[in-house]
Structure formats: structure tokens, C-alpha cells
Design a protein around this motif. Sequence first.
Motif, PDB file in Angstrom:
ATOM      1  N   PRO A  62      27.860 -14.542  57.882  1.00 48.71           N
ATOM      2  CA  PRO A  62      28.149 -14.092  59.249  1.00 48.71           C
ATOM      3  C   PRO A  62      29.205 -12.983  59.235  1.00 48.71           C
ATOM      4  O   PRO A  62      30.210 -13.074  58.525  1.00 48.71           O
ATOM      5  N   THR A  63      28.942 -11.936  60.013  1.00 47.57           N
ATOM      6  CA  THR A  63      29.787 -10.743  59.968  1.00 47.57           C
ATOM      7  C   THR A  63      29.786 -10.040  61.314  1.00 47.57           C
ATOM      8  O   THR A  63      28.785 -10.055  62.023  1.00 47.57           O
ATOM      9  N   LEU A  64      30.896  -9.401  61.622  1.00 47.66           N
ATOM     10  CA  LEU A  64      30.993  -8.446  62.729  1.00 47.66           C
ATOM     11  C   LEU A  64      31.407  -7.124  62.105  1.00 47.66           C
ATOM     12  O   LEU A  64      32.313  -7.091  61.275  1.00 47.66           O
ATOM     13  N   ALA A  65      30.756  -6.028  62.486  1.00 52.18           N
ATOM     14  CA  ALA A  65      31.109  -4.727  61.933  1.00 52.18           C
ATOM     15  C   ALA A  65      30.919  -3.653  62.989  1.00 52.18           C
ATOM     16  O   ALA A  65      30.138  -3.812  63.924  1.00 52.18           O
ATOM     17  N   VAL A  66      31.643  -2.568  62.803  1.00 47.84           N
ATOM     18  CA  VAL A  66      31.529  -1.405  63.677  1.00 47.84           C
ATOM     19  C   VAL A  66      30.650  -0.380  62.979  1.00 47.84           C
ATOM     20  O   VAL A  66      30.835  -0.089  61.795  1.00 47.84           O
ATOM     21  N   LEU A  67      29.660   0.127  63.707  1.00 46.46           N
ATOM     22  CA  LEU A  67      28.773   1.150  63.161  1.00 46.46           C
ATOM     23  C   LEU A  67      29.414   2.520  63.266  1.00 46.46           C
ATOM     24  O   LEU A  67      30.058   2.835  64.265  1.00 46.46           O
ATOM     25  N   LYS A  68      29.221   3.330  62.249  1.00 41.71           N
ATOM     26  CA  LYS A  68      29.640   4.728  62.326  1.00 41.71           C
ATOM     27  C   LYS A  68      28.388   5.565  62.529  1.00 41.71           C
ATOM     28  O   LYS A  68      27.269   5.063  62.348  1.00 41.71           O
ATOM     29  N   PRO A  69      28.522   6.811  62.896  1.00 43.11           N
ATOM     30  CA  PRO A  69      27.334   7.645  63.076  1.00 43.11           C
ATOM     31  C   PRO A  69      26.518   7.705  61.786  1.00 43.11           C
ATOM     32  O   PRO A  69      27.066   7.916  60.701  1.00 43.11           O
ATOM     33  N   GLY A  70      25.224   7.469  61.920  1.00 47.35           N
ATOM     34  CA  GLY A  70      24.350   7.504  60.752  1.00 47.35           C
ATOM     35  C   GLY A  70      23.013   6.854  61.048  1.00 47.35           C
ATOM     36  O   GLY A  70      22.665   6.616  62.201  1.00 47.35           O
ATOM     37  N   ILE A 119      16.448   4.887  62.379  1.00 44.34           N
ATOM     38  CA  ILE A 119      16.949   5.157  63.724  1.00 44.34           C
ATOM     39  C   ILE A 119      18.394   5.632  63.623  1.00 44.34           C
ATOM     40  O   ILE A 119      19.240   4.960  63.022  1.00 44.34           O
ATOM     41  N   PHE A 120      18.659   6.791  64.204  1.00 45.01           N
ATOM     42  CA  PHE A 120      20.017   7.332  64.202  1.00 45.01           C
ATOM     43  C   PHE A 120      20.848   6.641  65.277  1.00 45.01           C
ATOM     44  O   PHE A 120      20.390   6.469  66.406  1.00 45.01           O
ATOM     45  N   VAL A 121      22.076   6.251  64.923  1.00 48.65           N
ATOM     46  CA  VAL A 121      23.015   5.675  65.892  1.00 48.65           C
ATOM     47  C   VAL A 121      24.283   6.516  65.914  1.00 48.65           C
ATOM     48  O   VAL A 121      24.741   6.998  64.884  1.00 48.65           O
ATOM     49  N   SER A 122      24.841   6.693  67.105  1.00 46.43           N
ATOM     50  CA  SER A 122      26.093   7.443  67.227  1.00 46.43           C
ATOM     51  C   SER A 122      27.288   6.541  66.944  1.00 46.43           C
ATOM     52  O   SER A 122      28.295   6.977  66.391  1.00 46.43           O
ATOM     53  N   SER A 123      27.191   5.279  67.337  1.00 52.69           N
ATOM     54  CA  SER A 123      28.234   4.275  67.119  1.00 52.69           C
ATOM     55  C   SER A 123      27.699   2.962  67.669  1.00 52.69           C
ATOM     56  O   SER A 123      26.636   2.922  68.276  1.00 52.69           O
ATOM     57  N   GLY A 124      28.452   1.907  67.483  1.00 55.12           N
ATOM     58  CA  GLY A 124      28.032   0.625  68.021  1.00 55.12           C
ATOM     59  C   GLY A 124      28.574  -0.527  67.201  1.00 55.12           C
ATOM     60  O   GLY A 124      29.518  -0.356  66.424  1.00 55.12           O
ATOM     61  N   THR A 125      27.952  -1.694  67.362  1.00 54.62           N
ATOM     62  CA  THR A 125      28.386  -2.883  66.635  1.00 54.62           C
ATOM     63  C   THR A 125      27.188  -3.590  66.031  1.00 54.62           C
ATOM     64  O   THR A 125      26.062  -3.486  66.526  1.00 54.62           O
ATOM     65  N   VAL A 126      27.442  -4.315  64.958  1.00 48.28           N
ATOM     66  CA  VAL A 126      26.432  -5.182  64.346  1.00 48.28           C
ATOM     67  C   VAL A 126      27.040  -6.571  64.239  1.00 48.28           C
ATOM     68  O   VAL A 126      28.194  -6.725  63.860  1.00 48.28           O
ATOM     69  N   THR A 127      26.245  -7.561  64.632  1.00 49.38           N
ATOM     70  CA  THR A 127      26.657  -8.955  64.553  1.00 49.38           C
ATOM     71  C   THR A 127      25.628  -9.703  63.719  1.00 49.38           C
ATOM     72  O   THR A 127      24.434  -9.657  64.016  1.00 49.38           O
ATOM     73  N   ILE A 128      26.094 -10.351  62.673  1.00 52.49           N
ATOM     74  CA  ILE A 128      25.228 -11.191  61.842  1.00 52.49           C
ATOM     75  C   ILE A 128      25.673 -12.625  62.087  1.00 52.49           C
ATOM     76  O   ILE A 128      26.835 -12.974  61.854  1.00 52.49           O
ATOM     77  N   ASN A 129      24.762 -13.438  62.596  1.00 54.67           N
ATOM     78  CA  ASN A 129      25.082 -14.811  62.984  1.00 54.67           C
ATOM     79  C   ASN A 129      24.748 -15.806  61.874  1.00 54.67           C
ATOM     80  O   ASN A 129      23.983 -15.512  60.964  1.00 54.67           O
ATOM     81  N   GLU A 130      25.301 -16.992  62.014  1.00 61.01           N
ATOM     82  CA  GLU A 130      25.097 -18.050  61.040  1.00 61.01           C
ATOM     83  C   GLU A 130      23.627 -18.443  60.889  1.00 61.01           C
ATOM     84  O   GLU A 130      23.195 -18.870  59.826  1.00 61.01           O
ATOM     85  N   ASP A 131      22.838 -18.273  61.942  1.00 59.69           N
ATOM     86  CA  ASP A 131      21.417 -18.647  61.893  1.00 59.69           C
ATOM     87  C   ASP A 131      20.527 -17.522  61.346  1.00 59.69           C
ATOM     88  O   ASP A 131      19.313 -17.557  61.489  1.00 59.69           O
TER      89      ASP A 131
END
Length: 158
Positions: A65-73, A87-99
Motif C-alpha cells: 500500500p502506497t500514496l504517491a504524488v505524480l509528476k508530469p510524465g 497517458i500523459f499526466v500533468s500531476s496528480g496522486t496515486v493510491t495503492i490499497n491493501e486489496d
Amino acid sequence: MAAIRSMSRLLTLRNLSTTLKRGYADEMSFTFASGNQVFYDGKSVKQVDVPSFSGSFGILPQHVPTLAVLKPGVVSVYENEGNVKKIFVSSGTVTINEDSSVQIIAEEAHPVENIDLSAAREILSKAQSQLSSAGNDQDKAEAEIAIEVGEALVKAVE
């Protein structure tokens, strides 16, 4: 002392129980959306590679399980059918859950094949001009962010 040992055993059993519940899977539930589009809504995929400020990393089923901030890419999604969507992203977040479910929420996202290289270069050029004419720290910071996004855009489509 016996109470401490009992508590320790309880915590160990609870952790073991949680670990066993996670199980093993070849796929993971994946949700990916931005303000302009939903790309995946709980679809099962094999792997996702994401750009992060701590370095790019891959996500497989049973990832910690992880929380991370996306950088442009570019986010690369490896679908079960063998297709790879970029898919290009300008920024955002990624959440990886226990399930083993994964959610990406992007500020802005577009399929790489829809990005025009000349338009991306123009965005980068304008951002560089903004930086050279920036009069204060806020304007400089905004221009530097725009340059980072512009450089990532150009790199994504070259």
C-alpha cells in the motif's frame, strides 16, 4: 509481563490475518480519472508504471500500500489483453490499497497519441518566455512548473 506477551501475540495474529486476506492475484482493480475524462473505472489490469517525484515506479498486483504524488510524465497501463496504453499526466496522486486496487487521480491527462508535438513545443517555448520575463518569485515558480510540464509533454511525444 504475561499481558504484554498476549498483546504481542494478538498484534502478530492480526498482522498475519491481514496479510492472509490480501491473497495473491495476477490482476488488480484499476481506476484512473482526471477532470476531463475517466480512462479506467475499476478495470482489471496487469501492471501500471507511473512517474513520481520519488522516481518512476511500476505497480504490480500485491504492491505494498502506497500514496504517491505524480509528476508530469507518462502513465503506462499494461492491460490483460496485452495492450499498453500511454497517458500523459500533468500531476496528480496515486493510491495503492491493501486489496490491490489502484486509483490515479490526475489534474490533467490525455492519451499520448492525441498530443500534437508542435503544440507541445509551443507550450514549452511560451513557458520559457514566461520565465525570462518573470518579475517576482511567484511568476518564476509558475513558469518553472509550466516548463516542467512542457518538457515532459515534448518528451512524451518525441
